[in-house]
Write a protein that holds these residues in place. Structure first.
Motif, PDB file in Angstrom:
ATOM      1  N   ASP A 175      50.925 -59.406  45.406  1.00  0.00           N
ATOM      2  CA  ASP A 175      49.757 -58.649  44.959  1.00  0.00           C
ATOM      3  C   ASP A 175      49.311 -59.030  43.552  1.00  0.00           C
ATOM      4  O   ASP A 175      48.354 -58.469  43.030  1.00  0.00           O
ATOM      5  CB  ASP A 175      50.060 -57.152  45.003  1.00  0.00           C
ATOM      6  CG  ASP A 175      51.107 -56.750  43.978  1.00  0.00           C
ATOM      7  OD1 ASP A 175      52.008 -57.585  43.683  1.00  0.00           O
ATOM      8  OD2 ASP A 175      51.042 -55.622  43.457  1.00  0.00           O
ATOM      9  N   GLY A 176      50.020 -59.969  42.901  1.00  0.00           N
ATOM     10  CA  GLY A 176      49.692 -60.356  41.536  1.00  0.00           C
ATOM     11  C   GLY A 176      50.552 -59.693  40.487  1.00  0.00           C
ATOM     12  O   GLY A 176      50.461 -60.034  39.300  1.00  0.00           O
ATOM     13  N   THR A 194      52.744 -52.610  52.349  1.00  0.00           N
ATOM     14  CA  THR A 194      51.892 -52.282  53.487  1.00  0.00           C
ATOM     15  C   THR A 194      50.449 -52.223  52.994  1.00  0.00           C
ATOM     16  O   THR A 194      50.169 -52.406  51.803  1.00  0.00           O
ATOM     17  CB  THR A 194      52.286 -50.932  54.108  1.00  0.00           C
ATOM     18  OG1 THR A 194      51.979 -49.878  53.174  1.00  0.00           O
ATOM     19  CG2 THR A 194      53.774 -50.897  54.445  1.00  0.00           C
ATOM     20  N   SER A 195      49.531 -51.932  53.913  1.00  0.00           N
ATOM     21  CA  SER A 195      48.123 -51.832  53.524  1.00  0.00           C
ATOM     22  C   SER A 195      47.865 -50.611  52.655  1.00  0.00           C
ATOM     23  O   SER A 195      46.864 -50.554  51.930  1.00  0.00           O
ATOM     24  CB  SER A 195      47.243 -51.764  54.775  1.00  0.00           C
ATOM     25  OG  SER A 195      47.605 -50.634  55.570  1.00  0.00           O
ATOM     26  N   GLY A 196      48.769 -49.610  52.682  1.00  0.00           N
ATOM     27  CA  GLY A 196      48.551 -48.384  51.925  1.00  0.00           C
ATOM     28  C   GLY A 196      49.334 -48.254  50.637  1.00  0.00           C
ATOM     29  O   GLY A 196      48.972 -47.457  49.761  1.00  0.00           O
ATOM     30  N   GLU A 197      50.398 -49.025  50.493  1.00  0.00           N
ATOM     31  CA  GLU A 197      51.206 -48.929  49.279  1.00  0.00           C
ATOM     32  C   GLU A 197      52.005 -50.209  49.064  1.00  0.00           C
ATOM     33  O   GLU A 197      52.200 -51.014  49.975  1.00  0.00           O
ATOM     34  CB  GLU A 197      52.171 -47.731  49.347  1.00  0.00           C
ATOM     35  CG  GLU A 197      53.245 -47.880  50.400  1.00  0.00           C
ATOM     36  CD  GLU A 197      54.226 -46.715  50.410  1.00  0.00           C
ATOM     37  OE1 GLU A 197      53.869 -45.633  49.938  1.00  0.00           O
ATOM     38  OE2 GLU A 197      55.350 -46.908  50.915  1.00  0.00           O
ATOM     39  N   ASN A 223      45.460 -51.729  41.436  1.00  0.00           N
ATOM     40  CA  ASN A 223      44.873 -51.550  42.769  1.00  0.00           C
ATOM     41  C   ASN A 223      45.007 -50.075  43.129  1.00  0.00           C
ATOM     42  O   ASN A 223      45.982 -49.647  43.732  1.00  0.00           O
ATOM     43  CB  ASN A 223      45.587 -52.417  43.804  1.00  0.00           C
ATOM     44  CG  ASN A 223      44.891 -52.383  45.158  1.00  0.00           C
ATOM     45  OD1 ASN A 223      44.078 -51.501  45.430  1.00  0.00           O
ATOM     46  ND2 ASN A 223      45.227 -53.326  46.021  1.00  0.00           N
ATOM     47  N   PRO A 224      44.013 -49.252  42.755  1.00  0.00           N
ATOM     48  CA  PRO A 224      44.101 -47.808  43.013  1.00  0.00           C
ATOM     49  C   PRO A 224      44.306 -47.454  44.479  1.00  0.00           C
ATOM     50  O   PRO A 224      44.879 -46.402  44.794  1.00  0.00           O
ATOM     51  CB  PRO A 224      42.750 -47.281  42.490  1.00  0.00           C
ATOM     52  CG  PRO A 224      42.294 -48.306  41.505  1.00  0.00           C
ATOM     53  CD  PRO A 224      42.784 -49.623  42.040  1.00  0.00           C
ATOM     54  N   ALA A 225      43.851 -48.312  45.385  1.00  0.00           N
ATOM     55  CA  ALA A 225      43.983 -48.010  46.813  1.00  0.00           C
ATOM     56  C   ALA A 225      45.405 -48.250  47.316  1.00  0.00           C
ATOM     57  O   ALA A 225      45.752 -47.780  48.404  1.00  0.00           O
ATOM     58  CB  ALA A 225      42.993 -48.862  47.617  1.00  0.00           C
TER      59      ALA A 225
END
Length: 344
Positions: free
Chosen positions: A131-132, A148-151, A167-169
């Motif tokens: 994720d960087g 995962t896509s959520g955390e 990445n707030p999401a």
């Protein structure tokens, strides 16, 4: 039917030493769960871990000892054995001695032939995540990632510094022995100890959730009571120590100074690692990284074998340890060099 007899102190100490060894090489997810269960099974278990870990921590502190801050290291660690040889000490002390940073070791028996090495500089492992984000791991630490896509969730054993990509999401969550540290974009350090989890924020803001609060938030019934423990938030320059014992008081957020932050993060400093290395080679390595060189006045000193791990910028501490453990004295020169001679 009689109840089983409680474990003896010797049995608990032996188990504690084994857990410390496992923690050093990194616990798997299953082992972390077993470790937590063992700690909670008997209050003496956490006490034994803390006792042995304190010995190890005290000895490892020598690696960062700087004479300009204290005139002498702990004399007990350098005093010659007066009554009994080291071989009769408890196994945990042998473990601590094997892991100590900055402690010289000479053995009368011939050691196993070391693996030839000419690269002495040792730096911590740095991982660039997908994720960087960037993680710097202390020696012996381990990280398990589950994105995962959520955390973005990682499970830590040991100690690490995290620089998290924003990445707030997808919040970034560090899980350590039941404690969770949640961030969006920030920089912070997490240290997992025998009986606590320590969090230090160097940039941004994080939320720290204790095991009791997490359990309450994940209760299956919608009528579950609100978490008893308040939320714990940290901003840059703040630190919290979360105790793992069930009866421990609530953690308190403390503000730390820049000097305290430097001390907490000094494990990130590159180090020179030697094993049965001739003193002449060790001196050459220190001189590669420092403007004021060490000079061997006596060529015979160059063949003296030394061992240990030292901060690359702590030449003075290295010299003082030589004076305490080898027949050496030092003399500073006007040009900044330090001359090493045999003590007379």
């Amino acid at each position: 039917m009689s109840s089983p007899l409680p474990a003896s102190t010797d049995t608990i100490d032996a188990a504690a030493a084994q857990w410390i060894a496992r923690r050093d090489r990194g616990l798997s997810a299953t082992e972390q769960d077993d470790y937590m269960a063992w700690l909670r099974a008997d209050p003496r278990h956490a006490a034994a871990i803390a006792r042995h870990a304190a010995v190890l921590e005290r000895m490892m502190g020598l690696g960062a000892w700087q004479p300009e801050l204290s005139a002498e290291p702990n004399p007990d660690l350098f005093a010659p054995p007066a009554r009994r040889p080291w071989r009769v000490l408890a196994p945990v002390f042998a473990l601590a001695a094997a892991l100590v940073l900055g402690l010289f070791v000479w053995q009368s028996a011939s050691p196993p032939a070391p693996t030839p090495q000419k690269t002495f500089l040792r730096v911590n492992e740095r991982q660039a995540l997908a994720d960087g984000s960037v993680v710097e791991l202390k020696d012996g630490s381990r990280l398990d990632m589950r994105f995962t896509s959520g955390e973005r969730r990682v499970r830590l054993t040991g100690e690490a510094h995290f620089t998290v990509a924003k990445n707030p999401a997808r919040p970034f969550i560090v899980e350590a022995l039941g404690v969770e540290v949640r961030a969006v974009g920030t920089a912070f350090n997490v240290r997992v100890d025998a009986a606590s989890v320590e969090v230090l924020v160097t940039e941004g803001k994080v939320r720290v959730d204790e095991p009791a609060r997490l359990a309450a938030m994940s209760a299956p019934t919608p009528t579950a009571p609100a978490p008893a423990e308040p939320e714990v938030f940290l901003t840059a320059g703040q630190q919290v120590v979360v105790p793992l014992a069930a009866s421990a008081p609530a953690p308190v957020v403390a503000t730390v100074s820049k000097a305290q932050i430097r001390t907490a993060l000094e494990w990130q400093t590159p180090r020179l690692q030697f094993f049965e290395t001739p003193l002449a080679e060790a001196v050459t390595e220190f001189n590669r990284h420092n403007p004021n060189p060490l000079v061997l006045a006596d060529s015979a000193l160059g063949s003296v074998p030394i061992g240990g791990t030292f901060r690359v910028d702590n030449v003075e501490g290295f010299v003082r340890l030589l004076e305490l453990t080898v027949d050496v004295r030092s003399e500073p020169r006007a040009d900044g060099a330090v001359v090493l001679k045999r003590a007379r």
